[in-house]
Design a protein around this motif. Structure first.
Motif, PDB file in Angstrom:
ATOM      1  N   HIS A  31       0.817  -1.215   0.000  1.00 31.43           N
ATOM      2  CA  HIS A  31       0.000   0.000   0.000  1.00 31.43           C
ATOM      3  C   HIS A  31       0.853   1.268   0.000  1.00 31.43           C
ATOM      4  CE1 HIS A  31      -3.710  -2.222   0.388  1.00 31.43           C
ATOM      5  NE2 HIS A  31      -3.097  -2.991   1.275  1.00 31.43           N
ATOM      6  N   ASN A  32       2.133   1.125   0.181  1.00 27.65           N
ATOM      7  CA  ASN A  32       3.068   2.256   0.171  1.00 27.65           C
ATOM      8  C   ASN A  32       4.295   1.896  -0.657  1.00 27.65           C
ATOM      9  OD1 ASN A  32       1.650   2.229   3.033  1.00 27.65           O
ATOM     10  ND2 ASN A  32       2.050   4.341   2.461  1.00 27.65           N
ATOM     11  N   PRO A  33       4.131   1.693  -1.961  1.00 25.33           N
ATOM     12  CA  PRO A  33       5.272   1.267  -2.774  1.00 25.33           C
ATOM     13  C   PRO A  33       6.415   2.280  -2.794  1.00 25.33           C
ATOM     14  CG  PRO A  33       3.369   1.796  -4.157  1.00 25.33           C
ATOM     15  CD  PRO A  33       2.897   1.811  -2.739  1.00 25.33           C
ATOM     16  N   GLY A  34       6.148   3.527  -2.442  1.00 24.14           N
ATOM     17  CA  GLY A  34       7.217   4.509  -2.344  1.00 24.14           C
ATOM     18  C   GLY A  34       8.195   4.206  -1.226  1.00 24.14           C
ATOM     19  N   ASP A  35       7.806   3.326  -0.303  1.00 21.41           N
ATOM     20  CA  ASP A  35       8.688   2.942   0.800  1.00 21.41           C
ATOM     21  C   ASP A  35       9.630   1.798   0.442  1.00 21.41           C
ATOM     22  OD1 ASP A  35       7.521   4.854   2.398  1.00 21.41           O
ATOM     23  OD2 ASP A  35       6.370   3.447   3.620  1.00 21.41           O
ATOM     24  N   LEU A  36       9.428   1.186  -0.726  1.00 20.02           N
ATOM     25  CA  LEU A  36      10.302   0.089  -1.140  1.00 20.02           C
ATOM     26  C   LEU A  36      11.736   0.576  -1.308  1.00 20.02           C
ATOM     27  CD1 LEU A  36       8.097  -1.679  -3.817  1.00 20.02           C
ATOM     28  CD2 LEU A  36       9.040  -2.768  -1.767  1.00 20.02           C
ATOM     29  N   ILE A  37      12.674  -0.234  -0.867  1.00 20.76           N
ATOM     30  CA  ILE A  37      14.088   0.037  -1.090  1.00 20.76           C
ATOM     31  C   ILE A  37      14.719  -1.228  -1.656  1.00 20.76           C
ATOM     32  CG2 ILE A  37      14.293   1.856   0.630  1.00 20.76           C
ATOM     33  CD1 ILE A  37      15.493  -0.166   2.548  1.00 20.76           C
ATOM     34  N   GLY A  38      15.879  -1.073  -2.272  1.00 26.37           N
ATOM     35  CA  GLY A  38      16.495  -2.221  -2.911  1.00 26.37           C
ATOM     36  C   GLY A  38      17.951  -2.437  -2.598  1.00 26.37           C
ATOM     37  N   THR A  39      18.553  -1.516  -1.840  1.00 22.89           N
ATOM     38  CA  THR A  39      19.986  -1.660  -1.564  1.00 22.89           C
ATOM     39  C   THR A  39      20.275  -1.496  -0.075  1.00 22.89           C
ATOM     40  OG1 THR A  39      20.533   0.691  -1.778  1.00 22.89           O
ATOM     41  CG2 THR A  39      20.514  -0.642  -3.821  1.00 22.89           C
ATOM     42  N   ARG A  40      21.378  -2.061   0.325  1.00 26.10           N
ATOM     43  CA  ARG A  40      21.814  -1.912   1.718  1.00 26.10           C
ATOM     44  C   ARG A  40      22.092  -0.444   2.037  1.00 26.10           C
ATOM     45  NH1 ARG A  40      22.695  -4.573   6.098  1.00 26.10           N
ATOM     46  NH2 ARG A  40      24.324  -3.925   7.529  1.00 26.10           N
ATOM     47  N   ALA A  41      22.625   0.302   1.089  1.00 24.41           N
ATOM     48  CA  ALA A  41      22.894   1.723   1.325  1.00 24.41           C
ATOM     49  C   ALA A  41      21.605   2.478   1.644  1.00 24.41           C
ATOM     50  CB  ALA A  41      23.588   2.341   0.111  1.00 24.41           C
ATOM     51  N   GLN A  42      20.534   2.155   0.948  1.00 25.71           N
ATOM     52  CA  GLN A  42      19.242   2.788   1.242  1.00 25.71           C
ATOM     53  C   GLN A  42      18.749   2.403   2.629  1.00 25.71           C
ATOM     54  OE1 GLN A  42      17.381   1.173  -2.348  1.00 25.71           O
ATOM     55  NE2 GLN A  42      16.839   3.270  -2.955  1.00 25.71           N
ATOM     56  N   ALA A  43      18.960   1.159   3.001  1.00 29.09           N
ATOM     57  CA  ALA A  43      18.538   0.699   4.326  1.00 29.09           C
ATOM     58  C   ALA A  43      19.341   1.399   5.423  1.00 29.09           C
ATOM     59  CB  ALA A  43      18.696  -0.810   4.433  1.00 29.09           C
ATOM     60  N   VAL A  44      20.634   1.555   5.214  1.00 29.89           N
ATOM     61  CA  VAL A  44      21.473   2.260   6.186  1.00 29.89           C
ATOM     62  C   VAL A  44      21.012   3.712   6.296  1.00 29.89           C
ATOM     63  CG1 VAL A  44      23.812   3.149   6.606  1.00 29.89           C
ATOM     64  CG2 VAL A  44      23.472   0.743   5.955  1.00 29.89           C
ATOM     65  N   GLU A  45      20.715   4.346   5.169  1.00 30.53           N
ATOM     66  CA  GLU A  45      20.251   5.735   5.180  1.00 30.53           C
ATOM     67  C   GLU A  45      18.932   5.861   5.947  1.00 30.53           C
ATOM     68  OE1 GLU A  45      18.684   9.073   1.998  1.00 30.53           O
ATOM     69  OE2 GLU A  45      19.995   7.473   1.298  1.00 30.53           O
ATOM     70  N   ARG A  46      18.004   4.956   5.705  1.00 34.59           N
ATOM     71  CA  ARG A  46      16.723   4.989   6.410  1.00 34.59           C
ATOM     72  C   ARG A  46      16.944   4.774   7.900  1.00 34.59           C
ATOM     73  NH1 ARG A  46      11.766   2.436   3.513  1.00 34.59           N
ATOM     74  NH2 ARG A  46      12.489   4.079   2.136  1.00 34.59           N
ATOM     75  N   CYS A  47      17.774   3.812   8.250  1.00 37.01           N
ATOM     76  CA  CYS A  47      18.077   3.530   9.652  1.00 37.01           C
ATOM     77  C   CYS A  47      18.723   4.749  10.325  1.00 37.01           C
ATOM     78  CB  CYS A  47      18.988   2.306   9.716  1.00 37.01           C
ATOM     79  SG  CYS A  47      18.924   1.406  11.252  1.00 37.01           S
ATOM     80  N   ARG A  48      19.649   5.381   9.636  1.00 37.32           N
ATOM     81  CA  ARG A  48      20.293   6.589  10.174  1.00 37.32           C
ATOM     82  C   ARG A  48      19.263   7.690  10.423  1.00 37.32           C
ATOM     83  NH1 ARG A  48      25.497   6.090   6.793  1.00 37.32           N
ATOM     84  NH2 ARG A  48      26.896   5.287   8.379  1.00 37.32           N
ATOM     85  N   GLY A  49      18.314   7.838   9.508  1.00 38.51           N
ATOM     86  CA  GLY A  49      17.253   8.831   9.689  1.00 38.51           C
ATOM     87  C   GLY A  49      16.442   8.563  10.941  1.00 38.51           C
TER      88      GLY A  49
END
Length: 163
Positions: A31-49
């Motif tokens: 229901h929120n496809p804009g939240d999809l990520i595909g790389t570890r770098a994106q996950a680290v960035e989200r986690c840092r946020g």
């Protein structure tokens, strides 16, 4: 923070693997496809946020695990955002599909709302019209539909539920 079945803890950078696993799952983000990520770098960035939000405000998104388990099943918490030019606490809850249907999202949301009661902002949940399960979680947590606050979100209409 503990609930009858869950442990909620602040995120750390080591949670980036779980962030990636859950946020690359198309069903989890249906229901929120804009939240999809595909790389570890994106996950680290989200986690840092998420970590930065905790450091700035003293609250934020929690990492969810079943009590006695190290396996991360999802995330739940509030983030300070603006809605119609007013500060609000955006309630976020996303669990891996394997954890759906057991009331764990509702249990986490209830704990988060209880701890957010002392904060000077209303809690809102942005729910896609087709996301019946998410609306049910918001309603059970005591949030009420606030049609006058509905807005267009990144992935389509946001129906607002408010405390």
């Amino acid at each position: 923070m503990l609930t009858p079945r869950l442990e909620l803890r602040r995120p750390v950078l080591a949670d980036a693997g779980a962030v990636l696993r859950i946020h690359q799952d198309r069903l989890a983000c249906e229901h929120n496809p804009g939240d999809l990520i595909g790389t570890r770098a994106q996950a680290v960035e989200r986690c840092r946020g998420w970590i930065d939000h905790w450091e700035r405000h003293g609250f934020g998104y929690w990492v969810l695990r079943r009590r006695g388990s190290e396996h991360v099943i999802g995330f739940c918490g509030v983030k300070l955002v603006r809605l119609h030019d007013a500060p609000v606490l955006n309630l976020f809850y996303r669990l891996e599909p394997a954890a759906w249907g057991s009331g764990l999202a509702g249990e986490a949301v209830a704990a988060v709302i209880a701890t957010s009661a002392a904060l000077p902002y209303p809690v809102i949940a942005r729910v896609r019209p087709a996301n019946v399960a998410s609306a049910r979680v918001a309603a059970r947590a005591g949030l009420r539909r606030a049609e006058h606050l509905d807005t267009l979100g990144e992935d389509g209409p946001d129906w607002i539920w408010s405390s």
